[in-house]
Design a protein around this motif. Structure first.
Motif, mmCIF file in Angstrom:
data_model
loop_
_atom_site.group_PDB
_atom_site.id
_atom_site.type_symbol
_atom_site.label_atom_id
_atom_site.label_comp_id
_atom_site.label_asym_id
_atom_site.label_seq_id
_atom_site.Cartn_x
_atom_site.Cartn_y
_atom_site.Cartn_z
ATOM 1 N N LEU A 75 0.821 -1.210 0.000
ATOM 2 C CA LEU A 75 0.000 0.000 0.000
ATOM 3 C C LEU A 75 0.854 1.257 0.000
ATOM 4 C CD1 LEU A 75 -2.747 -1.155 2.521
ATOM 5 C CD2 LEU A 75 -2.985 -0.931 0.045
ATOM 6 N N LEU A 76 1.967 1.232 0.720
ATOM 7 C CA LEU A 76 2.883 2.369 0.697
ATOM 8 C C LEU A 76 3.401 2.611 -0.714
ATOM 9 C CD1 LEU A 76 4.944 1.739 3.954
ATOM 10 C CD2 LEU A 76 3.348 3.619 3.550
ATOM 11 N N ARG A 77 3.759 1.548 -1.415
ATOM 12 C CA ARG A 77 4.259 1.690 -2.784
ATOM 13 C C ARG A 77 3.192 2.245 -3.718
ATOM 14 N NH1 ARG A 77 7.198 -3.165 -1.472
ATOM 15 N NH2 ARG A 77 5.468 -4.441 -2.227
ATOM 16 N N LEU A 78 1.932 1.951 -3.416
ATOM 17 C CA LEU A 78 0.838 2.449 -4.256
ATOM 18 C C LEU A 78 0.521 3.917 -3.997
ATOM 19 C CD1 LEU A 78 -1.666 -0.556 -4.174
ATOM 20 C CD2 LEU A 78 -0.038 0.055 -5.966
ATOM 21 N N GLY A 79 0.983 4.462 -2.864
ATOM 22 C CA GLY A 79 0.761 5.878 -2.592
ATOM 23 C C GLY A 79 0.036 6.200 -1.315
ATOM 24 N N PHE A 80 -0.293 5.204 -0.495
ATOM 25 C CA PHE A 80 -0.882 5.472 0.815
ATOM 26 C C PHE A 80 0.169 6.129 1.707
ATOM 27 C CE2 PHE A 80 -3.893 2.536 -0.869
ATOM 28 C CZ PHE A 80 -5.065 2.667 -0.148
ATOM 29 N N ALA A 81 -0.279 7.009 2.602
ATOM 30 C CA ALA A 81 0.638 7.728 3.493
ATOM 31 C C ALA A 81 0.906 6.902 4.753
ATOM 32 C CB ALA A 81 0.045 9.077 3.879
ATOM 33 N N PRO A 82 2.156 6.784 5.173
ATOM 34 C CA PRO A 82 2.470 5.990 6.376
ATOM 35 C C PRO A 82 1.666 6.397 7.600
ATOM 36 C CG PRO A 82 4.487 6.604 5.235
ATOM 37 C CD PRO A 82 3.377 7.348 4.551
ATOM 38 N N ARG A 83 1.465 7.692 7.798
ATOM 39 C CA ARG A 83 0.774 8.158 9.006
ATOM 40 C C ARG A 83 -0.703 7.764 9.030
ATOM 41 N NH1 ARG A 83 1.133 12.416 5.547
ATOM 42 N NH2 ARG A 83 -0.730 13.701 5.205
ATOM 43 N N HIS A 84 -1.242 7.370 7.872
ATOM 44 C CA HIS A 84 -2.652 6.982 7.803
ATOM 45 C C HIS A 84 -2.849 5.466 7.797
ATOM 46 C CE1 HIS A 84 -3.735 11.106 5.876
ATOM 47 N NE2 HIS A 84 -3.674 11.158 7.197
ATOM 48 N N LEU A 85 -1.754 4.712 7.953
ATOM 49 C CA LEU A 85 -1.839 3.256 7.938
ATOM 50 C C LEU A 85 -1.654 2.702 9.346
ATOM 51 C CD1 LEU A 85 0.242 2.278 4.765
ATOM 52 C CD2 LEU A 85 -2.248 2.486 4.985
ATOM 53 N N ARG A 86 -2.399 1.618 9.609
ATOM 54 C CA ARG A 86 -2.317 0.965 10.913
ATOM 55 C C ARG A 86 -2.490 -0.531 10.700
ATOM 56 N NH1 ARG A 86 -5.975 2.783 16.133
ATOM 57 N NH2 ARG A 86 -5.281 1.190 17.614
#
Length: 234
Positions: A75-86
């Motif tokens: 998901l990070l590689r696809l463009g999701f922001a680290p601070r919004h992932l859990r």
């Protein structure tokens, strides 16, 4: 820890003891594995686009059963922001591997996701990848599904990936057909896609030639998993 989560930990321990480190069936170097991963990613992106979720960096997502962090890395590689992932993971060794692999900004929690302290309505997406097939207690499945549903904001969605058929060679898992998905999320608006060539067949045909994966996977009846978008009405 509930009785069912304790049993899940025991099942995974048996599986780890049965398949030692020499078992490479899930290595991304294998042609059937990388084709499965690429197909799943393509369909995920199609679902996000179809449901107009194009600003990926703004989406808040929690993964139930985040394992060693592979899905969150994707998901990070696809463009999701680290601070919004859990991520929430039950098994300590997998949680530790994810913490070593992921940026510190990705929040990771060790424990039972069904009792996680997540604010109701705070998430845009909840990801569950091959989680419910490992939960054999139907009441616990409902309990976890209800918790996941409560976390979603109106208009948010559960992203679901799991297999639909029982594996007669593995009594520790149980297929979850589409009808059961609808039972677990009765208020959900479901957009489901059948994906993933049956793994035993995929391994067999790719021994002949990797291109046979695509040829056989063109037949929907040979696909064993569902990738679904389960939206919470606004």
């Amino acid at each position: 820890m509930s009785d069912e989560t304790s049993r899940v930990a025991e099942r995974y321990a048996r599986r780890t003891a049965t398949h030692d480190g020499a078992d490479d069936r899930y290595s991304p170097l294998r042609p059937e594995v990388w084709q499965t991963l690429q197909e799943r990613q393509r369909v995920l992106l199609q679902l996000l686009a179809a449901h107009d979720r194009r600003d990926l960096a703004a989406l808040r997502l929690v993964e139930v059963g985040s394992g060693s962090g592979g899905n969150l890395l994707e998901l990070l590689r696809l463009g999701f922001a680290p601070r919004h992932l859990r991520g929430i993971e039950l098994l300590p060794e997998r949680h530790a591997a994810a913490r070593a692999a992921l940026p510190e900004a990705v929040a990771l929690e060790l424990g039972d996701a069904s009792v996680a302290r997540i604010e109701p309505g705070s998430q845009d997406l909840v990801l569950a990848s091959t989680v419910f097939s490992s939960l054999l207690d139907r009441a616990f499945q409902h309990h976890l599904a209800d918790a996941m549903w409560s976390w979603l904001a109106p208009g948010g969605a559960v992203l679901w990936y799991d297999f639909t058929f029982d594996n007669p060679r593995n009594p520790d898992v149980r297929g979850v057909p589409l009808a059961r998905v609808r039972e677990l999320f009765p208020a959900g608006l479901v957009d489901a896609r059948r994906v993933t060539l049956a793994p035993p067949l995929a391994r067999a045909v790719c021994r002949w030639h990797p291109a046979l994966y695509t040829a056989f996977n063109a037949l929907p009846l040979l696909r064993t998993h569902l990738l679904a978008w389960i939206e919470k009405p606004r």
